[in-house]
Motif scaffolding. Structure first.
Motif, PDB file in Angstrom:
ATOM      1  N   LYS A 173       0.727  -1.408  -0.052  1.00 30.64           N
ATOM      2  CA  LYS A 173       0.335  -0.154   0.081  1.00 30.64           C
ATOM      3  C   LYS A 173       0.544   1.541  -0.330  1.00 30.64           C
ATOM      4  CE  LYS A 173      -3.845  -2.014   0.108  1.00 30.64           C
ATOM      5  NZ  LYS A 173      -5.182  -1.975   1.713  1.00 30.64           N
ATOM      6  N   VAL A 174       2.197   1.136   0.220  1.00 32.04           N
ATOM      7  CA  VAL A 174       3.255   2.199   0.891  1.00 32.04           C
ATOM      8  C   VAL A 174       4.051   1.639  -0.432  1.00 32.04           C
ATOM      9  CG1 VAL A 174       1.879   3.076   3.041  1.00 32.04           C
ATOM     10  CG2 VAL A 174       4.360   1.278   3.037  1.00 32.04           C
ATOM     11  N   PHE A 175       4.110   0.890  -0.784  1.00 31.50           N
ATOM     12  CA  PHE A 175       5.657   0.986  -1.194  1.00 31.50           C
ATOM     13  C   PHE A 175       5.251   0.405  -2.202  1.00 31.50           C
ATOM     14  CE2 PHE A 175      10.500  -0.455  -2.269  1.00 31.50           C
ATOM     15  CZ  PHE A 175      10.927   0.465  -2.652  1.00 31.50           C
ATOM     16  N   PRO A 176       4.339   0.276  -3.513  1.00 31.10           N
ATOM     17  CA  PRO A 176       3.814  -0.969  -4.495  1.00 31.10           C
ATOM     18  C   PRO A 176       4.856  -1.781  -5.345  1.00 31.10           C
ATOM     19  CG  PRO A 176       2.618   1.227  -4.513  1.00 31.10           C
ATOM     20  CD  PRO A 176       3.779   1.226  -3.621  1.00 31.10           C
ATOM     21  N   GLU A 177       6.141  -0.785  -5.487  1.00 30.86           N
ATOM     22  CA  GLU A 177       7.308  -1.776  -6.358  1.00 30.86           C
ATOM     23  C   GLU A 177       8.101  -3.031  -5.693  1.00 30.86           C
ATOM     24  OE1 GLU A 177       9.110   2.959  -4.969  1.00 30.86           O
ATOM     25  OE2 GLU A 177       6.701   1.678  -5.249  1.00 30.86           O
ATOM     26  N   ALA A 178       7.833  -2.470  -4.034  1.00 35.45           N
ATOM     27  CA  ALA A 178       8.722  -3.794  -3.048  1.00 35.45           C
ATOM     28  C   ALA A 178       8.912  -5.315  -3.804  1.00 35.45           C
ATOM     29  CB  ALA A 178       7.751  -3.763  -1.721  1.00 35.45           C
ATOM     30  N   ASP A 179      10.354  -5.871  -4.059  1.00 37.05           N
ATOM     31  CA  ASP A 179      10.437  -6.871  -4.063  1.00 37.05           C
ATOM     32  C   ASP A 179       9.893  -8.137  -3.117  1.00 37.05           C
ATOM     33  OD1 ASP A 179      10.978  -9.421  -5.229  1.00 37.05           O
ATOM     34  OD2 ASP A 179      13.205  -8.357  -4.618  1.00 37.05           O
ATOM     35  N   LEU A 180       8.756  -8.629  -3.388  1.00 40.85           N
ATOM     36  CA  LEU A 180       8.174  -9.161  -2.022  1.00 40.85           C
ATOM     37  C   LEU A 180       8.542 -11.016  -2.410  1.00 40.85           C
ATOM     38  CD1 LEU A 180       4.797  -8.523  -2.714  1.00 40.85           C
ATOM     39  CD2 LEU A 180       6.373  -7.843  -0.473  1.00 40.85           C
ATOM     40  N   PRO A 181       9.046 -11.420  -1.850  1.00 42.28           N
ATOM     41  CA  PRO A 181       9.607 -13.079  -1.813  1.00 42.28           C
ATOM     42  C   PRO A 181       8.817 -14.052  -1.789  1.00 42.28           C
ATOM     43  CG  PRO A 181      10.702 -12.000   0.402  1.00 42.28           C
ATOM     44  CD  PRO A 181       9.671 -11.229  -0.167  1.00 42.28           C
ATOM     45  N   ARG A 182       8.822 -15.008  -2.470  1.00 43.06           N
ATOM     46  CA  ARG A 182       7.618 -15.979  -2.387  1.00 43.06           C
ATOM     47  C   ARG A 182       8.221 -16.508  -0.284  1.00 43.06           C
ATOM     48  NH1 ARG A 182       8.197 -22.024  -3.529  1.00 43.06           N
ATOM     49  NH2 ARG A 182      10.538 -21.475  -4.587  1.00 43.06           N
ATOM     50  N   ALA A 183       7.331 -17.016   0.196  1.00 43.30           N
ATOM     51  CA  ALA A 183       7.332 -17.172   1.312  1.00 43.30           C
ATOM     52  C   ALA A 183       7.701 -19.044   0.863  1.00 43.30           C
ATOM     53  CB  ALA A 183       6.670 -17.025   2.490  1.00 43.30           C
ATOM     54  N   VAL A 184       8.286 -19.960   1.083  1.00 41.89           N
ATOM     55  CA  VAL A 184       8.276 -21.166   1.129  1.00 41.89           C
ATOM     56  C   VAL A 184       7.229 -22.411   2.235  1.00 41.89           C
ATOM     57  CG1 VAL A 184      10.200 -21.798  -0.035  1.00 41.89           C
ATOM     58  CG2 VAL A 184      10.829 -21.915   1.962  1.00 41.89           C
ATOM     59  N   ARG A 185       7.061 -21.725   3.582  1.00 45.47           N
ATOM     60  CA  ARG A 185       6.554 -23.040   4.288  1.00 45.47           C
ATOM     61  C   ARG A 185       5.229 -21.783   5.318  1.00 45.47           C
ATOM     62  NH1 ARG A 185       8.778 -22.009   9.331  1.00 45.47           N
ATOM     63  NH2 ARG A 185       9.520 -20.423   9.301  1.00 45.47           N
ATOM     64  N   SER A 186       4.550 -23.094   5.777  1.00 48.68           N
ATOM     65  CA  SER A 186       2.823 -22.637   6.472  1.00 48.68           C
ATOM     66  C   SER A 186       3.142 -23.381   7.502  1.00 48.68           C
ATOM     67  CB  SER A 186       2.576 -23.685   5.211  1.00 48.68           C
ATOM     68  OG  SER A 186       0.755 -23.227   6.087  1.00 48.68           O
ATOM     69  N   THR A 187       2.618 -22.097   7.993  1.00 49.51           N
ATOM     70  CA  THR A 187       2.113 -23.064  10.344  1.00 49.51           C
ATOM     71  C   THR A 187       0.821 -23.755  10.085  1.00 49.51           C
ATOM     72  OG1 THR A 187       2.321 -20.613  11.031  1.00 49.51           O
ATOM     73  CG2 THR A 187       4.331 -22.090  10.622  1.00 49.51           C
ATOM     74  N   GLY A 188       0.162 -23.092   9.314  1.00 49.25           N
ATOM     75  CA  GLY A 188      -1.471 -23.215   9.148  1.00 49.25           C
ATOM     76  C   GLY A 188      -1.912 -22.203  10.721  1.00 49.25           C
ATOM     77  N   VAL A 189      -1.136 -20.878  11.193  1.00 53.62           N
ATOM     78  CA  VAL A 189      -2.164 -20.699  12.374  1.00 53.62           C
ATOM     79  C   VAL A 189      -2.050 -18.913  11.698  1.00 53.62           C
ATOM     80  CG1 VAL A 189      -0.911 -19.401  14.179  1.00 53.62           C
ATOM     81  CG2 VAL A 189      -1.000 -22.488  13.903  1.00 53.62           C
ATOM     82  N   GLU A 190      -2.528 -18.446  11.514  1.00 48.31           N
ATOM     83  CA  GLU A 190      -2.824 -16.778  11.426  1.00 48.31           C
ATOM     84  C   GLU A 190      -2.003 -16.157  12.381  1.00 48.31           C
ATOM     85  OE1 GLU A 190      -3.419 -15.704   8.291  1.00 48.31           O
ATOM     86  OE2 GLU A 190      -3.882 -17.546   7.652  1.00 48.31           O
ATOM     87  N   PRO A 191      -1.802 -14.475  12.047  1.00 45.86           N
ATOM     88  CA  PRO A 191      -1.911 -13.911  13.250  1.00 45.86           C
ATOM     89  C   PRO A 191      -2.901 -13.794  14.100  1.00 45.86           C
ATOM     90  CG  PRO A 191      -0.414 -12.874  10.954  1.00 45.86           C
ATOM     91  CD  PRO A 191      -1.266 -14.250  10.612  1.00 45.86           C
ATOM     92  N   LYS A 192      -2.034 -13.543  14.887  1.00 43.18           N
ATOM     93  CA  LYS A 192      -3.296 -12.723  16.156  1.00 43.18           C
ATOM     94  C   LYS A 192      -3.024 -11.391  15.744  1.00 43.18           C
ATOM     95  CE  LYS A 192      -4.554 -13.704  20.977  1.00 43.18           C
ATOM     96  NZ  LYS A 192      -4.302 -14.751  21.766  1.00 43.18           N
TER      97      LYS A 192
END
Length: 738
Positions: free
Chosen positions: A597-616
């Motif tokens: 939203k504030v830096f649209p050109e950000a280089d977003l890497p691909r996250a390779v892991r999933s824990t199944g737990v959403e941030p609280k």
């Protein structure tokens, strides 16, 4: 290919036998070297009844040096828990060759390699080989060791076309390592380096190498492995000139300090950016200015301010800035405009602390020209009479004293001075600058000034470059040429004394320089700090690590120009790491919504892991803050087995640290619990993270939402955010999540 527990135990036993052989050979070599060193000392401590040839002494020196290095390497390895040997390659080319890979090379008594140093070309397939391009590797194996014991194996079958009966074991070394709990210091990734990381590590040293990528891509640890690799492959050049590693804070430097020694390298200087100038200033800082002041002090606009400040005399005004002498009853006088022209003329080509003599000569000459022709004296006689007058000497002491950089910079605490030297700044910027120096403390005119910020270190270093070092009083350094013979244990000849003397070049820079400089979190280095670093590496090669999306300095175009000045016409190469190994997918998805939203050109890497737990996403009120904060931190500590990081706004650091340490349950977790500001969290990672009051982090940190993005990407397992708002008032940052 399926394997049983019997297969695993058999393979572990085979690898353990090789590891035992490695440690036995290393121990024998070290014992032998120590014995040689003892024999050498005994010879040199003898009564010297027989003369030794020069080459004998040289050999003994080399053996002593070897013993020292071997003992030092063993001490480093003894402190590590990951083990000396960490890899194995089973090759098809050459046929059936086995290569064990480790932190340093070890050979047996026949000089056959038992372990290949991970930086050697023969170890490169361990990191580069894939199933598409196996590079002659049939099986790649990662050994998991604790001390000198093999506790696990992870295999990859790379050459699927090869006929082999080699067993393939484990779940894959990289993913296994990613799920382990984090400690309070960074560990090396030498056993799990991936191909794109290895390409950056082994890039040529010349010019500038940029290692880019988003959070969690391993930029820092890759850069440190690159430093170790460059020292291995270019040791003669880099070890002589030195390698400087620069990070954002002392917290960060403490976190990474074990990585290079664990890779067999300790000939590296590690410094936080606030400590780099300690080589000439004799001081360092960790204090961070308010966001607006920090941004201003980092800007190249401060160059004009500093240069005007140096040119501004300590005495000024029409009533005070003048010099008056009398020759044969005739009064000679220079006024402010004349004196300012002399000052500007001298400073245009000479540093202030070396220019007093020239200034005095020009003042005397200008005064002499004012003497009327009626006075019948020679030019030399007139100038001699002028120089002898006490009024002139008193004036020069006040108008052109030797200045220290703290004396000069401290003048910016005076709004009247700032008004004169910073005409191009806005009134608000001038007020911010003055306010930033209210931290300064000094008891008297000659006392040491304290309270400088990290940004001030670059300004002080710049001032030293403008002023030059203050001249040293010869009387302060006089030492007796000869001392009583009973005071020393060796004979010092006149030739020794003459050889020890060095004629210093007055034009030489006082800063220590390095052959290679590694800058981590390079996106946060301000233009003024780049100038500070360039003075430490005018001829150096560079490794620069960074991610613009995480920048705390908002003017990236100005930073880019400063970086271009460093690169010049030298080679420049960029490696972009694309995989986020740190953050679970659930955590990084939330952080990504904030930054795009504030830096649209950000280089977003691909996250390779999933824990199944959403941030609280939690909320509390100011009245309930302490109780809710402790509850959420305890909850995180119970959910993860490793470290817990509490990331706070700078204004709450002291209070939250005291609060967590006063809680009995959390105090018992002191080894696992860390409280840091969002800026201090740069480059760090924790298994569980609580981000306190994201809105305050945005308001207080240079870089605003970009620094919040840093805070939101520190977790390797679970994350909680805790907003502090009045009832019914939503947190502003959450609007970025929609």
């Amino acid at each position: 290919m399926t394997t049983s527990r019997h297969d695993l135990d058999r393979e572990i036993a085979l690898e353990q036998a090789h590891v035992d052989k490695v440690y036995a050979n290393l121990a024998n070599a070290t014992a032998s070297a120590k014995q040689v060193a003892r024999q050498g000392r005994e010879i040199f401590l003898s009564d010297r009844t027989n003369w030794m040839r020069e080459e004998d002494g040289t050999a003994l020196f080399e053996r002593d040096a070897f013993a020292y290095q071997a003992a030092r390497r063993l001490a480093v390895l003894d402190a590590e828990h990951e083990g000396l040997v960490f890899g194995r390659l089973d090759m098809s080319e050459p046929a059936d060759e086995v290569r064990h890979i480790g932190r340093l090379g070890v050979r047996d008594q026949e000089y056959e390699p038992l372990v290949i140093d991970w930086r050697a070309p023969a170890a490169e397939p361990f990191y580069r080989a894939t199933q598409t391009d196996p590079m002659g590797v049939v099986r790649r194996r990662v050994l998991r060791c604790r001390d000198d014991k093999v506790v696990g194996l992870e295999d990859d079958l790379l050459d699927t076309d090869a006929e082999t009966d080699l067993p393939i074991l484990g779940e894959g070394a990289l993913m296994a390592s990613l799920t382990r709990a984090r400690g309070r210091t960074m560990k090396d990734i030498v056993a799990t380096i991936q191909a794109e990381q290895d390409e950056a590590i082994r890039a040529p040293y010349q010019g500038v190498t940029v290692i880019a990528g988003g959070p969690g891509t391993g930029k820092t640890v890759v850069a440190l492995h690159r430093a170790a690799y460059l020292l291995y492959s270019n040791r003669a050049r880099l070890e002589k000139g030195g390698v400087l590693v620069v990070g954002p804070s002392n917290v960060f430097m403490n976190y990474i300090e074990r990585v290079l020694p664990s890779l067999g390298e300790d000939s590296v200087t590690l410094k936080a950016i606030g400590s780099v100038a300690s080589d000439v200033l004799g001081m360092a800082s960790e204090r961070v200015d308010r966001a607006s002041a920090a941004t201003l002090k980092g800007s190249l606009r401060m160059l004009d301010v500093l240069r005007r400040l140096v040119r501004l005399p300590l005495i000024s005004g029409p009533e005070t800035l003048r010099v008056r002498v009398t020759v044969k009853g005739e009064v000679l006088m220079l006024h402010e405009d004349e004196l300012n022209r002399i000052r500007d003329n001298v400073l245009s080509h000479t540093k202030l602390n070396r220019g007093r003599g020239q200034a005095l000569d020009q003042v005397v000459a200008a005064l002499a020209r004012k003497l009327s022709d009626d006075v019948e004296l020679g030019d030399d006689e007139v100038e001699s009479l002028i120089r002898e007058q006490a009024s002139l000497q008193m004036f020069m002491n006040a108008w052109w004293p030797a200045l220290s950089t703290p004396q000069v910079l401290a003048r910016l605490a005076d709004p009247r001075i700032v008004e004169q030297v910073a005409p191009r700044l806005t009134p608000e910027e001038r007020a911010d600058l003055v306010e930033s120096y209210t931290w300064l403390q000094h008891d008297g005119e000659d006392s040491e000034i304290t309270g400088w910020s990290v940004a001030d270190m670059a300004l002080l270093d710049e001032l030293l470059d403008i002023l030059g070092p203050a001249p040293v009083d010869p009387d302060d350094s006089d030492e007796p040429l000869f001392v009583g013979l009973d005071a020393v244990n060796e004979l010092v000849t006149t030739a020794d004394v003459l050889r020890s003397e060095r004629v210093e070049d007055p034009d030489a820079d006082p800063q220590r320089t390095f052959a290679h400089i590694l800058v981590d979190e390079g996106q946060d280095i301000t233009p003024m700090q780049w100038r500070l670093l360039r003075r430490r590496g005018p001829q150096s090669s560079w490794t620069i690590v960074g991610d613009p999306a995480q920048s705390s300095y908002p003017h990236q175009d100005e930073t880019a120009r400063s970086l271009d000045e460093i690169v010049g016409r030298g080679p420049r190469r960029t490696f972009t790491l694309s995989t986020n190994y740190r953050s679970p997918q659930e955590v990084f998805d939330l952080a990504a919504k904030v930054i795009v939203k504030v830096f649209p050109e950000a280089d977003l890497p691909r996250a390779v892991r999933s824990t199944g737990v959403e941030p609280k996403l939690a909320t509390t009120t100011p009245a309930d803050l302490d109780a809710d904060l402790l509850r959420h931190v305890r909850e995180l500590a119970g959910q993860v087995s490793g470290t817990v990081g509490v990331v706070v706004p700078a204004s709450r650091l002291t209070a939250v640290t005291k609060l967590t340490m006063s809680d009995p349950k959390l105090a018992a977790l002191e080894a696992r619990l860390v409280v840091v500001t969002a800026l201090q969290a740069k480059g760090l990672e924790y298994d569980g993270v609580l981000v306190l009051s994201p809105d305050e982090i945005v308001a207080q940190a240079p870089g605003a939402e970009r620094v919040l993005y840093v805070a939101l990407t520190r977790a390797t397992q679970r994350m909680t955010t805790l907003d502090v708002t009045e009832p019914g008032t939503p947190a502003a940052w959450r609007s970025l999540l929609s």
